[in-house]
Write a protein that holds these residues in place. Structure first.
Motif, PDB file in Angstrom:
ATOM      1  N   TYR A 167       0.884  -1.164   0.000  1.00 25.67           N
ATOM      2  CA  TYR A 167       0.000   0.000   0.000  1.00 25.67           C
ATOM      3  C   TYR A 167       0.921   1.213   0.000  1.00 25.67           C
ATOM      4  O   TYR A 167       1.491   1.580   1.025  1.00 25.67           O
ATOM      5  N   VAL A 168       1.107   1.803  -1.163  1.00 20.40           N
ATOM      6  CA  VAL A 168       2.112   2.849  -1.376  1.00 20.40           C
ATOM      7  C   VAL A 168       1.437   4.190  -1.618  1.00 20.40           C
ATOM      8  O   VAL A 168       0.475   4.275  -2.380  1.00 20.40           O
ATOM      9  N   PHE A 169       1.962   5.221  -0.970  1.00 15.30           N
ATOM     10  CA  PHE A 169       1.456   6.568  -1.230  1.00 15.30           C
ATOM     11  C   PHE A 169       2.450   7.619  -0.777  1.00 15.30           C
ATOM     12  O   PHE A 169       3.377   7.349  -0.018  1.00 15.30           O
ATOM     13  N   VAL A 170       2.253   8.821  -1.276  1.00 16.51           N
ATOM     14  CA  VAL A 170       2.960  10.012  -0.813  1.00 16.51           C
ATOM     15  C   VAL A 170       1.963  10.787   0.027  1.00 16.51           C
ATOM     16  O   VAL A 170       0.828  10.997  -0.401  1.00 16.51           O
ATOM     17  N   ALA A 171       2.369  11.217   1.208  1.00 12.10           N
ATOM     18  CA  ALA A 171       1.501  12.015   2.067  1.00 12.10           C
ATOM     19  C   ALA A 171       2.032  13.443   2.118  1.00 12.10           C
ATOM     20  O   ALA A 171       3.216  13.663   2.393  1.00 12.10           O
ATOM     21  N   LEU A 172       1.147  14.379   1.850  1.00 10.90           N
ATOM     22  CA  LEU A 172       1.504  15.792   1.931  1.00 10.90           C
ATOM     23  C   LEU A 172       1.147  16.284   3.335  1.00 10.90           C
ATOM     24  O   LEU A 172       0.081  16.826   3.576  1.00 10.90           O
ATOM     25  N   GLY A 173       2.040  16.012   4.258  1.00 14.25           N
ATOM     26  CA  GLY A 173       1.848  16.406   5.639  1.00 14.25           C
ATOM     27  C   GLY A 173       1.311  15.286   6.513  1.00 14.25           C
ATOM     28  O   GLY A 173       0.820  14.262   6.029  1.00 14.25           O
ATOM     29  N   LYS A 213      -1.318  15.253   8.630  1.00 16.60           N
ATOM     30  CA  LYS A 213      -2.769  15.032   8.598  1.00 16.60           C
ATOM     31  C   LYS A 213      -3.159  14.146   7.425  1.00 16.60           C
ATOM     32  O   LYS A 213      -4.017  13.266   7.559  1.00 16.60           O
ATOM     33  N   ALA A 214      -2.527  14.355   6.287  1.00 17.25           N
ATOM     34  CA  ALA A 214      -2.808  13.519   5.111  1.00 17.25           C
ATOM     35  C   ALA A 214      -2.364  12.084   5.363  1.00 17.25           C
ATOM     36  O   ALA A 214      -3.058  11.133   4.989  1.00 17.25           O
ATOM     37  N   PHE A 215      -1.209  11.905   6.026  1.00 11.16           N
ATOM     38  CA  PHE A 215      -0.759  10.553   6.353  1.00 11.16           C
ATOM     39  C   PHE A 215      -1.782   9.863   7.239  1.00 11.16           C
ATOM     40  O   PHE A 215      -2.163   8.718   7.001  1.00 11.16           O
ATOM     41  N   ILE A 216      -2.204  10.546   8.307  1.00 14.56           N
ATOM     42  CA  ILE A 216      -3.122   9.937   9.276  1.00 14.56           C
ATOM     43  C   ILE A 216      -4.420   9.514   8.597  1.00 14.56           C
ATOM     44  O   ILE A 216      -4.921   8.401   8.831  1.00 14.56           O
ATOM     45  N   LYS A 217      -4.941  10.350   7.748  1.00 12.39           N
ATOM     46  CA  LYS A 217      -6.181  10.016   7.041  1.00 12.39           C
ATOM     47  C   LYS A 217      -5.994   8.777   6.153  1.00 12.39           C
ATOM     48  O   LYS A 217      -6.814   7.861   6.158  1.00 12.39           O
ATOM     49  N   GLU A 218      -4.887   8.716   5.439  1.00 10.27           N
ATOM     50  CA  GLU A 218      -4.629   7.573   4.552  1.00 10.27           C
ATOM     51  C   GLU A 218      -4.286   6.322   5.352  1.00 10.27           C
ATOM     52  O   GLU A 218      -4.683   5.212   4.991  1.00 10.27           O
ATOM     53  N   PHE A 219      -3.564   6.482   6.450  1.00 11.38           N
ATOM     54  CA  PHE A 219      -3.245   5.365   7.341  1.00 11.38           C
ATOM     55  C   PHE A 219      -4.523   4.710   7.846  1.00 11.38           C
ATOM     56  O   PHE A 219      -4.637   3.480   7.866  1.00 11.38           O
ATOM     57  N   GLU A 220      -5.499   5.519   8.254  1.00 11.65           N
ATOM     58  CA  GLU A 220      -6.763   4.982   8.758  1.00 11.65           C
ATOM     59  C   GLU A 220      -7.508   4.201   7.663  1.00 11.65           C
ATOM     60  O   GLU A 220      -8.133   3.182   7.953  1.00 11.65           O
ATOM     61  N   LYS A 221      -7.429   4.642   6.415  1.00 13.10           N
ATOM     62  CA  LYS A 221      -8.012   3.883   5.295  1.00 13.10           C
ATOM     63  C   LYS A 221      -7.308   2.539   5.168  1.00 13.10           C
ATOM     64  O   LYS A 221      -7.950   1.495   5.005  1.00 13.10           O
ATOM     65  N   TRP A 222      -5.980   2.547   5.197  1.00 14.18           N
ATOM     66  CA  TRP A 222      -5.197   1.304   5.073  1.00 14.18           C
ATOM     67  C   TRP A 222      -5.539   0.352   6.214  1.00 14.18           C
ATOM     68  O   TRP A 222      -5.745  -0.833   5.991  1.00 14.18           O
ATOM     69  N   LYS A 223      -5.604   0.889   7.427  1.00 18.49           N
ATOM     70  CA  LYS A 223      -5.853   0.076   8.607  1.00 18.49           C
ATOM     71  C   LYS A 223      -7.204  -0.626   8.531  1.00 18.49           C
ATOM     72  O   LYS A 223      -7.348  -1.764   8.946  1.00 18.49           O
ATOM     73  N   ASN A 224      -8.195   0.050   7.973  1.00 17.99           N
ATOM     74  CA  ASN A 224      -9.527  -0.516   7.893  1.00 17.99           C
ATOM     75  C   ASN A 224      -9.705  -1.345   6.623  1.00 17.99           C
ATOM     76  O   ASN A 224     -10.656  -1.999   6.430  1.00 17.99           O
TER      77      ASN A 224
END
Length: 133
Positions: free
Chosen positions: A114-120, A122-133
């Protein structure tokens, strides 16, 4: 900073503010979040490979022999699939790709991570929560 078509970008690509937090501050926020909210799971296993910083030629040679991978992403969380994130500042126009980063992300993407670039953070946390679920 240009993004590859295959690469997911988390965050607002239109955000502009040259005074936004530096990448290291965003990274501290990310790891503090993981350790506070998931101390026994993700906060325990998330890693930041140390690839940056000035080193002598001899140090680089030794570290590569010991397993350092040039271009390794900022945040790696083992899992199924593993999360691999390159963290950048919120204003990506003041960021640059370091040597090997795109190639590393592509290799992880090709292996099903699950690969992505996070711009900050807050963006990481939001995407992390998607990955986690």
């Amino acid at each position: 900073m240009k993004f590859q078509k295959w690469l997911k970008v988390a965050g607002d690509q239109s955000y502009r503010n040259k005074k936004c937090p530096v990448e290291s501050a965003e990274q501290v926020t990310v790891f503090n979040y993981l350790r506070k909210h998931y101390p026994e799971t993700y906060g325990r296993i998330a890693i930041h490979p140390r690839n940056e910083g000035k080193r002598t030629h001899g140090q680089v040679s030794r570290q590569k022999a010991e397993g350092m991978t040039p271009g390794a992403s900022d945040i790696v969380i083992p899992g199924n699939p593993s999360l691999v994130c390159e963290l950048k500042r919120q204003d990506h126009t003041i960021c640059t790709w370091q040597k090997g980063q795109i190639e590393y992300l592509q290799a992880c993407h090709d292996q099903g991570c699950y690969v992505f670039v996070a711009l900050g953070a807050k963006a990481f946390i939001k995407e992390f929560e998607k990955w986690k679920n």
